[in-house]
Write a protein that holds these residues in place. Sequence first.
Motif, short mmCIF file in Angstrom:
data_model
loop_
_atom_site.label_atom_id
_atom_site.label_comp_id
_atom_site.label_asym_id
_atom_site.label_seq_id
_atom_site.Cartn_x
_atom_site.Cartn_y
_atom_site.Cartn_z
N GLU A 81 2.15 37.61 -2.33
CA GLU A 81 3.01 36.43 -2.47
C GLU A 81 4.46 36.83 -2.18
OE1 GLU A 81 2.53 35.26 -6.50
OE2 GLU A 81 0.36 34.95 -6.35
N ALA A 82 5.19 35.95 -1.51
CA ALA A 82 6.62 36.18 -1.30
C ALA A 82 7.33 36.16 -2.66
CB ALA A 82 7.20 35.12 -0.38
N GLU A 83 8.42 36.89 -2.77
CA GLU A 83 9.11 37.05 -4.06
C GLU A 83 9.50 35.71 -4.68
OE1 GLU A 83 13.07 39.30 -5.90
OE2 GLU A 83 12.52 39.53 -3.79
N GLU A 84 10.02 34.78 -3.85
CA GLU A 84 10.47 33.49 -4.38
C GLU A 84 9.31 32.58 -4.79
OE1 GLU A 84 10.77 33.21 0.18
OE2 GLU A 84 10.93 34.72 -1.41
N PHE A 85 8.07 32.99 -4.45
CA PHE A 85 6.90 32.19 -4.82
C PHE A 85 6.01 32.91 -5.83
CE2 PHE A 85 8.09 30.36 -0.74
CZ PHE A 85 7.88 29.01 -0.93
N GLN A 86 6.49 34.00 -6.39
CA GLN A 86 5.69 34.79 -7.32
C GLN A 86 5.15 33.93 -8.46
OE1 GLN A 86 4.60 37.99 -7.64
NE2 GLN A 86 5.31 38.48 -5.59
N GLY A 87 3.82 33.95 -8.64
CA GLY A 87 3.17 33.21 -9.72
C GLY A 87 3.08 31.72 -9.51
N ARG A 88 3.48 31.25 -8.32
CA ARG A 88 3.50 29.80 -8.10
C ARG A 88 2.59 29.33 -6.95
NH1 ARG A 88 7.74 27.00 -6.58
NH2 ARG A 88 8.93 28.63 -5.52
N VAL A 89 1.99 30.25 -6.19
CA VAL A 89 1.17 29.86 -5.05
C VAL A 89 -0.24 30.44 -5.17
CG1 VAL A 89 3.01 29.44 -3.38
CG2 VAL A 89 2.20 31.78 -3.75
N GLU A 90 -1.21 29.68 -4.67
CA GLU A 90 -2.59 30.16 -4.67
C GLU A 90 -3.43 29.35 -3.68
OE1 GLU A 90 -5.07 29.32 -8.05
OE2 GLU A 90 -3.74 27.71 -8.73
N VAL A 91 -4.52 29.97 -3.24
CA VAL A 91 -5.56 29.30 -2.47
C VAL A 91 -6.85 29.55 -3.22
CG1 VAL A 91 -6.90 29.31 -0.33
CG2 VAL A 91 -4.41 29.52 -0.23
N SER A 92 -7.60 28.47 -3.48
CA SER A 92 -8.84 28.61 -4.24
C SER A 92 -9.85 29.43 -3.45
CB SER A 92 -9.42 27.22 -4.54
OG SER A 92 -10.71 27.33 -5.11
N GLU A 93 -10.21 30.61 -3.97
CA GLU A 93 -11.17 31.49 -3.29
C GLU A 93 -12.54 30.82 -3.19
OE1 GLU A 93 -12.82 36.10 -3.57
OE2 GLU A 93 -11.47 35.30 -5.10
#
Length: 283
Positions: A81-93
């Motif tokens: 994840e990019a630093e500014e998006f840490q803990g805020r982005v995901e794709v459902s595996e």
Amino acid sequence: MKTATKRHWVLISLHCFLVGSLVDSSSPSSRLLSVTSRVGNRAVLPCSWKQRLQSTPSTCHVQWATPADTVFEMNGEDRWEAEEFQGRVEVSEEKLWSGNCSLIISDVQFEDSGRYESFMVVDGGTATKTTKTKIFIQSVKLSVFDHKSLQSRGPGEDLVLDLYTRHSVRVVFQDRNSSAWSVLWSREDEDGERLQRHPVNEQLTMRKLKSSDEGIYKVLDQHGLAVSTVQLSVEESSIALKRQQLLEKQTATGLPADAVKSSCSALLLFSALITSFQTVHLL
């Protein structure tokens, strides 16, 4: 004659270009999708790789990027994840294997606005040499907006201000009779007698409202941008309730603020006339 022939070929070329453009734009994956979100909410940027890949890849390697940089990348258990998006982005595996490569952004911020592109990275090359090929899937434009509301309370009641996001750092207030703004609350402040922050939720409660609390409240983020704007009226409870109902109706129907104010004024005038009639009748 030569000029006419040249002009004829130019027209044919132009026609082919326009037809090709129309065919390309008709492809679902070539269209730029638009997604809107309120700051602090969750945004889902849609993506479906089955429209672009002819067969199921051996591994689901997905990548999301802005024109400037990569935002998120996942290949099996490996994630970045990019630093500014840490803990805020995901794709459902789980959904990824069925074709859904949508990017989920939590706690959306104003700076998240912009264009995003999704890719699937698949194996390519020859039998003796394996290479990775990045296949474009979808473009999505994300637009982020603030929160706005009109609220009415009676004297002695409480006002709950939603902060919406952990990135909200300050609340400022403008009195109804002033053009100046004053800092009402900062994130590092401790709870006071009238202002209390919820221990879990991103909310701030102002206790026992007074008429002097009437005005405009703005919740600001670390960049000074308004996460939310609340215009508060403090009136007698019965009037405040009716006014709040009218304000909620305005929000639902999209009526202009002047129309609601006229309705409130008419309501107050009608109430006064009824009271006067009852007084005369009793005399």
